[in-house]
Enzyme design. Structure first.
Site, mmCIF file in Angstrom:
data_model
loop_
_atom_site.group_PDB
_atom_site.id
_atom_site.type_symbol
_atom_site.label_atom_id
_atom_site.label_comp_id
_atom_site.label_asym_id
_atom_site.label_seq_id
_atom_site.Cartn_x
_atom_site.Cartn_y
_atom_site.Cartn_z
ATOM 1 N N ARG A 159 12.012 -5.092 5.130
ATOM 2 C CA ARG A 159 11.754 -3.707 4.700
ATOM 3 C C ARG A 159 12.616 -2.700 5.470
ATOM 4 N NH1 ARG A 159 5.698 -1.659 5.462
ATOM 5 N NH2 ARG A 159 5.997 -2.441 7.555
ATOM 6 N N ARG A 171 -10.096 0.844 8.206
ATOM 7 C CA ARG A 171 -9.663 -0.507 8.589
ATOM 8 C C ARG A 171 -10.761 -1.243 9.339
ATOM 9 N NH1 ARG A 171 -3.767 0.476 8.557
ATOM 10 N NH2 ARG A 171 -2.675 -1.428 9.100
ATOM 11 N N ARG A 223 -0.712 -8.402 13.248
ATOM 12 C CA ARG A 223 -1.276 -7.421 12.298
ATOM 13 C C ARG A 223 -2.078 -8.130 11.213
ATOM 14 N NH1 ARG A 223 4.251 -4.571 11.133
ATOM 15 N NH2 ARG A 223 3.178 -3.631 9.367
ATOM 16 N N ARG A 259 11.108 -0.294 10.983
ATOM 17 C CA ARG A 259 10.008 -0.011 11.905
ATOM 18 C C ARG A 259 10.025 -0.962 13.104
ATOM 19 N NH1 ARG A 259 4.651 0.610 8.329
ATOM 20 N NH2 ARG A 259 3.815 -0.697 9.973
ATOM 21 N N LYS A 312 0.831 -1.211 0.000
ATOM 22 C CA LYS A 312 0.000 0.000 0.000
ATOM 23 C C LYS A 312 0.863 1.258 0.000
ATOM 24 C CE LYS A 312 -2.052 -1.136 3.894
ATOM 25 N NZ LYS A 312 -1.343 -2.401 4.221
HETATM 26 P P1 AP5 Z 1 4.833 -1.655 1.857
HETATM 27 O O1 AP5 Z 1 4.471 -0.855 0.654
HETATM 28 O O2 AP5 Z 1 5.577 -0.977 2.941
HETATM 29 O O3 AP5 Z 1 3.535 -2.408 2.413
HETATM 30 P P2 AP5 Z 1 2.270 -1.821 3.171
HETATM 31 O O4 AP5 Z 1 1.068 -2.503 2.615
HETATM 32 O O5 AP5 Z 1 2.286 -0.322 3.172
HETATM 33 O O6 AP5 Z 1 2.579 -2.402 4.598
HETATM 34 P P3 AP5 Z 1 2.509 -1.748 6.042
HETATM 35 O O7 AP5 Z 1 3.287 -2.650 6.950
HETATM 36 O O8 AP5 Z 1 2.924 -0.313 6.040
HETATM 37 O O9 AP5 Z 1 1.021 -1.867 6.331
HETATM 38 P P4 AP5 Z 1 0.329 -1.907 7.647
HETATM 39 O O10 AP5 Z 1 -1.034 -1.817 7.182
HETATM 40 O O11 AP5 Z 1 0.609 -3.047 8.553
HETATM 41 O O12 AP5 Z 1 1.000 -0.700 8.452
HETATM 42 P P5 AP5 Z 1 0.475 0.761 8.795
HETATM 43 O O13 AP5 Z 1 1.630 1.657 8.834
HETATM 44 O O14 AP5 Z 1 -0.696 1.109 7.956
HETATM 45 O O15 AP5 Z 1 5.664 -2.933 1.344
HETATM 46 C C1 AP5 Z 1 6.301 -3.819 2.277
HETATM 47 C C2 AP5 Z 1 7.653 -4.258 1.691
HETATM 48 O O16 AP5 Z 1 7.436 -5.092 0.566
HETATM 49 C C3 AP5 Z 1 8.532 -3.089 1.223
HETATM 50 O O17 AP5 Z 1 9.861 -3.376 1.541
HETATM 51 C C4 AP5 Z 1 8.341 -3.072 -0.312
HETATM 52 O O18 AP5 Z 1 9.521 -2.632 -0.989
HETATM 53 C C5 AP5 Z 1 8.042 -4.539 -0.608
HETATM 54 N N1 AP5 Z 1 7.087 -4.692 -1.695
HETATM 55 C C6 AP5 Z 1 5.980 -3.940 -1.950
HETATM 56 N N2 AP5 Z 1 5.312 -4.404 -3.033
HETATM 57 C C7 AP5 Z 1 6.006 -5.487 -3.455
HETATM 58 C C8 AP5 Z 1 5.823 -6.405 -4.540
HETATM 59 N N3 AP5 Z 1 4.796 -6.290 -5.385
HETATM 60 N N4 AP5 Z 1 6.729 -7.401 -4.676
HETATM 61 C C9 AP5 Z 1 7.786 -7.509 -3.809
HETATM 62 N N5 AP5 Z 1 8.023 -6.657 -2.785
HETATM 63 C C10 AP5 Z 1 7.139 -5.673 -2.606
HETATM 64 O O19 AP5 Z 1 -0.096 0.536 10.276
HETATM 65 C C11 AP5 Z 1 0.765 0.288 11.372
HETATM 66 C C12 AP5 Z 1 -0.062 0.191 12.639
HETATM 67 O O20 AP5 Z 1 -0.751 1.435 12.883
HETATM 68 C C13 AP5 Z 1 -1.176 -0.861 12.605
HETATM 69 O O21 AP5 Z 1 -0.694 -2.145 12.959
HETATM 70 C C14 AP5 Z 1 -2.153 -0.288 13.636
HETATM 71 O O22 AP5 Z 1 -1.736 -0.535 14.941
HETATM 72 C C15 AP5 Z 1 -2.053 1.210 13.399
HETATM 73 N N6 AP5 Z 1 -3.043 1.705 12.398
HETATM 74 C C16 AP5 Z 1 -2.771 2.252 11.186
HETATM 75 N N7 AP5 Z 1 -3.916 2.605 10.561
HETATM 76 C C17 AP5 Z 1 -4.925 2.278 11.397
HETATM 77 C C18 AP5 Z 1 -6.336 2.388 11.315
HETATM 78 N N8 AP5 Z 1 -6.945 2.898 10.220
HETATM 79 N N9 AP5 Z 1 -7.082 1.933 12.353
HETATM 80 C C19 AP5 Z 1 -6.486 1.418 13.468
HETATM 81 N N10 AP5 Z 1 -5.154 1.280 13.617
HETATM 82 C C20 AP5 Z 1 -4.371 1.715 12.581
#
Ligand code: AP5
Length: 234
Positions: free
Chosen positions: A139, A100, A184, A173, A25
Site C-alpha cells: 500500500r 475497536r 495488528r 506508513r 475500510k
Molecule cells: P485500506 O483501505 O487501506 O485498508 P484498511 O482496512 O483501512 O487498513 P488499515 O491498515 O488502515 O487498517 P488498520 O485498522 O490497521 O489501521 P488504522 O489506521 O485504523 O486497504 C489496504 C490496501 O489494500 C490498499 O492498498 C488498498 O488499495 C488495497 N485494497 C483495499 N480493498 C481491496 C480489495 N477489495 N481488493 C484488493 N485490494 C484492496 O490504525 C492504525 C493504528 O492506530 C492501529 O494499529 C492502532 O495502534 C491505532 N488505532 C487506530 N484506531 C484505534 C482504536 N479505535 N483504538 C485503539 N487503537 C487504534
C-alpha cells in the site's frame, strides 16, 4: 454537545466499518464520503495526525502504534468525542477503525445518545488473514491528497502521478511492515472481532465479502448505505 439533527430534522446517519488491517475500510470509507456526503472519521488518521503534531495524546500513542498494539481507550474515546462535536459530522459519519474494543463501543453509544443518534449499521468487511500482509505491504498513498494505491491492485493510471490531484510524491506508513501487520491482526482478533457479535445482537450487523475486487465491495456497501442515508442508487 449539540443535538445532531440534520436540516431536514432527521438524525445523523452513523455507519461503522469493521474489519482487520487491510480489509479496505479506508479505501471504501473515502468512496462513501464522496458518494453520500458522509464524513469519514478514521481513528488511525486522527492518531497519526496527533503523532505528527506532537500532542500529548500523540506522544502516548506513537510507541503503541509502532508495535501494532491498540492505543488506550481513554485517549481514543476523547479524540472521537472531540471530532464528533464538529459541526460537519451532523451530516452523518462513517467510523473507520472505531470502535475497536467493547469499551469503545459502549462509549460510542453514550456519545451518540447525547446527540439523539445511534448506530444505523455496522458493516463487517470479511477477508482472509493471509491476504492482508500482501495488501498492506503493497500500500502507498499520495502525499498531497491521501488517495490510496497499491503496488499490485491499484496503480496510478499515469506512473508516478496521482489520479486525483496530480501530485507526484507518495508515502508509505511506518507501521506497514510484515511484523507489525501480524501484531495488528492479533489485536484485531483478540479485541475487535468480538464486536461483530455485539452488533449482530443489536440487529445492526451486515457482512460483506471483502475479498472481492474493490468495485464489487463498493457496490455491496452502496446497497447498505443508500437506504440509511435516504439516497437513491444510480
Ligand atoms: P485500506 O483501505 O487501506 O485498508 P484498511 O482496512 O483501512 O487498513 P488499515 O491498515 O488502515 O487498517 P488498520 O485498522 O490497521 O489501521 P488504522 O489506521 O485504523 O486497504 C489496504 C490496501 O489494500 C490498499 O492498498 C488498498 O488499495 C488495497 N485494497 C483495499 N480493498 C481491496 C480489495 N477489495 N481488493 C484488493 N485490494 C484492496 O490504525 C492504525 C493504528 O492506530 C492501529 O494499529 C492502532 O495502534 C491505532 N488505532 C487506530 N484506531 C484505534 C482504536 N479505535 N483504538 C485503539 N487503537 C487504534
Amino acid at each position: 454537545m449539540t443535538d445532531a439533527t440534520t436540516a431536514t430534522g432527521a438524525t445523523m446517519p452513523v455507519l461503522i466499518l469493521l474489519g482487520p488491517p487491510g480489509a479496505g475500510k479506508g479505501t471504501q470509507a473515502k468512496k462513501l464520503e464522496e458518494q453520500f456526503g458522509l464524513i469519514q472519521l478514521s481513528t488511525g488518521d486522527l492518531l497519526r495526525d496527533a503523532v505528527a503534531r506532537g500532542t500529548q495524546a500523540g506522544k502516548a500513542a506513537q510507541e503503541v502504534m509502532d508495535r501494532g498494539g491498540l492505543v488506550g481507550d481513554d485517549i481514543v474515546i476523547r479524540i472521537v468525542a472531540d471530532r464528533l462535536d464538529a459541526p460537519d459530522c451532523e451530516q452523518g459519519v462513517i467510523l473507520d477503525g472505531f470502535p475497536r474494543t467493547t469499551a469503545q463501543a459502549a462509549a460510542l453509544e453514550g456519545l451518540l445518545a447525547q446527540k439523539g443518534a445511534s448506530v444505523n449499521a455496522a458493516i463487517s468487511l470479511e477477508v482472509d488473514d493471509a491476504a492482508m500482509v500482501e495488501r498492506i505491504s503493497g500500500r502507498f498513498t499520495c502525499a498531497a491528497c491521501g488517495e490510496g494505491y497499491h503496488d499490485s491492485f491499484k496503480q496510478p493510471q499515469a506512473q508516478g502521478v496521482c489520479d486525483k490531484c496530480g501530485g507526484t510524491e507518495f508515502k508509505r506508513r511506518a507501521d506497514d511492515t510484515a511484523e507489525t501487520v501480524r501484531s495488528r491482526l492479533a489485536a484485531y482478533h483478540a479485541d475487535t472481532a468480538p464486536l461483530i457479535d455485539f452488533y449482530d445482537a443489536k440487529g445492526a450487523l451486515h457482512r460483506i465479502d471483502a475479498m472481492q475486487p474493490i468495485a464489487a465491495v463498493e457496490r455491496s456497501l452502496q446497497a447498505i448505505v443508500a437506504p440509511v442515508t435516504g439516497a437513491a442508487l444510480a
